[in-house]
Design a protein around this motif. Sequence first.
Motif, mmCIF file in Angstrom:
data_model
loop_
_atom_site.group_PDB
_atom_site.id
_atom_site.type_symbol
_atom_site.label_atom_id
_atom_site.label_comp_id
_atom_site.label_asym_id
_atom_site.label_seq_id
_atom_site.Cartn_x
_atom_site.Cartn_y
_atom_site.Cartn_z
ATOM 1 N N LEU A 1 0.816 -1.220 0.000
ATOM 2 C CA LEU A 1 0.000 0.000 0.000
ATOM 3 C C LEU A 1 0.851 1.271 0.000
ATOM 4 O O LEU A 1 0.460 2.305 0.545
ATOM 5 C CB LEU A 1 -0.965 0.026 1.205
ATOM 6 C CG LEU A 1 -1.909 -1.167 1.352
ATOM 7 C CD1 LEU A 1 -2.789 -0.985 2.579
ATOM 8 C CD2 LEU A 1 -2.763 -1.372 0.114
ATOM 9 N N ARG A 2 2.003 1.202 -0.682
ATOM 10 C CA ARG A 2 2.902 2.352 -0.736
ATOM 11 C C ARG A 2 2.866 3.081 -2.062
ATOM 12 O O ARG A 2 3.594 4.049 -2.265
ATOM 13 C CB ARG A 2 4.336 1.926 -0.434
ATOM 14 C CG ARG A 2 4.568 1.371 0.971
ATOM 15 C CD ARG A 2 4.319 2.402 2.070
ATOM 16 N NE ARG A 2 2.897 2.595 2.387
ATOM 17 C CZ ARG A 2 2.461 3.411 3.316
ATOM 18 N NH1 ARG A 2 3.324 4.142 4.008
ATOM 19 N NH2 ARG A 2 1.168 3.540 3.542
ATOM 20 N N GLY A 3 2.025 2.670 -2.986
ATOM 21 C CA GLY A 3 1.929 3.293 -4.296
ATOM 22 C C GLY A 3 1.800 2.209 -5.348
ATOM 23 O O GLY A 3 2.309 1.094 -5.183
ATOM 24 N N LEU A 4 1.115 2.531 -6.451
ATOM 25 C CA LEU A 4 0.803 1.516 -7.449
ATOM 26 C C LEU A 4 2.052 0.869 -8.040
ATOM 27 O O LEU A 4 2.121 -0.355 -8.193
ATOM 28 C CB LEU A 4 -0.057 2.131 -8.555
ATOM 29 C CG LEU A 4 -0.436 1.221 -9.714
ATOM 30 C CD1 LEU A 4 -1.078 -0.066 -9.234
ATOM 31 C CD2 LEU A 4 -1.360 1.954 -10.682
ATOM 32 N N THR A 5 3.045 1.669 -8.393
ATOM 33 C CA THR A 5 4.249 1.115 -9.015
ATOM 34 C C THR A 5 4.954 0.150 -8.070
ATOM 35 O O THR A 5 5.307 -0.979 -8.448
ATOM 36 C CB THR A 5 5.209 2.246 -9.422
ATOM 37 O OG1 THR A 5 4.538 3.123 -10.327
ATOM 38 C CG2 THR A 5 6.451 1.689 -10.091
ATOM 39 N N ALA A 6 5.146 0.567 -6.831
ATOM 40 C CA ALA A 6 5.827 -0.272 -5.849
ATOM 41 C C ALA A 6 5.012 -1.510 -5.503
ATOM 42 O O ALA A 6 5.552 -2.623 -5.390
ATOM 43 C CB ALA A 6 6.128 0.539 -4.591
ATOM 44 N N ASP A 7 3.714 -1.345 -5.342
ATOM 45 C CA ASP A 7 2.862 -2.475 -4.966
ATOM 46 C C ASP A 7 2.794 -3.509 -6.082
ATOM 47 O O ASP A 7 2.823 -4.720 -5.825
ATOM 48 C CB ASP A 7 1.459 -1.987 -4.609
ATOM 49 C CG ASP A 7 1.439 -1.096 -3.383
ATOM 50 O OD1 ASP A 7 2.423 -1.122 -2.614
ATOM 51 O OD2 ASP A 7 0.444 -0.370 -3.205
#
Length: 244
Positions: free
Chosen positions: A40-46
């Motif tokens: 839940l840290r951002g779309l790219t990271a997730d």
Amino acid sequence: MTDPTVVLVHGAFADATGWIGVISELRSSGIPVIAPSNPLRGLTADAAYLASVLAQLDGPVVLVGHDYGGAPITVAGTAENVVALVYVAACVPDEGESLAQLQEGFPGASSTGRLKERTYPLPDGDSAVEVTIEEAAFPSVFAADLPEDVAGALAASQRPLATAAFTEKTSAAAWRTKPSWALVAGADRMIDPEVQRFGAARATAAVVELPDASHAVVLSEPTRVADLIRDAIRTTSRPTATRP
């Protein structure tokens, strides 16, 4: 064909334990299942984290996303071993589209006015913003069809979502090449049911709608959710499986 592993991806303001009833249902049918923690840290990271999980699994995968979890499965679902996507009361973005853009033009259910902002530190010493749902509003917004004590416990234990997740654009749309299924929660006050229907229709997904289900449908209706996943497994396990 090897039996697929079901990978359950939770969304914002929740954790993997929300899948407990669905996991029990699937395991009772002998279906292998895991529910990794969505950062839940951002779309790219997730999406990158989810892709790493998928890369370490043997055999085919049916990828299931609830709520915001629909966005990372849309990106990571391009992995070769993913044979089906299942969206549960979820956002279904297109390539190059952010979640904010997806929800523009749909004036219905939205938690935007009930979000509480906090900051958290980044490795470089800077800070970023994350949000939760105001605790008093959580039961009615997220879990209206759950017992009051359960909804209260969920409100107290919710996991925050980085606000970057709303604006980062989707780098791929796996539903363009993978068969998809969708469950629409008709009484959802978190993600407008019209947003859910729009995304499902655009993905040419096979759709089941539960008119009275809240956003917490994975907890309130685990059998119905599991039934949809079983349908995806049955269909994609056929040698001639195609998009529904």
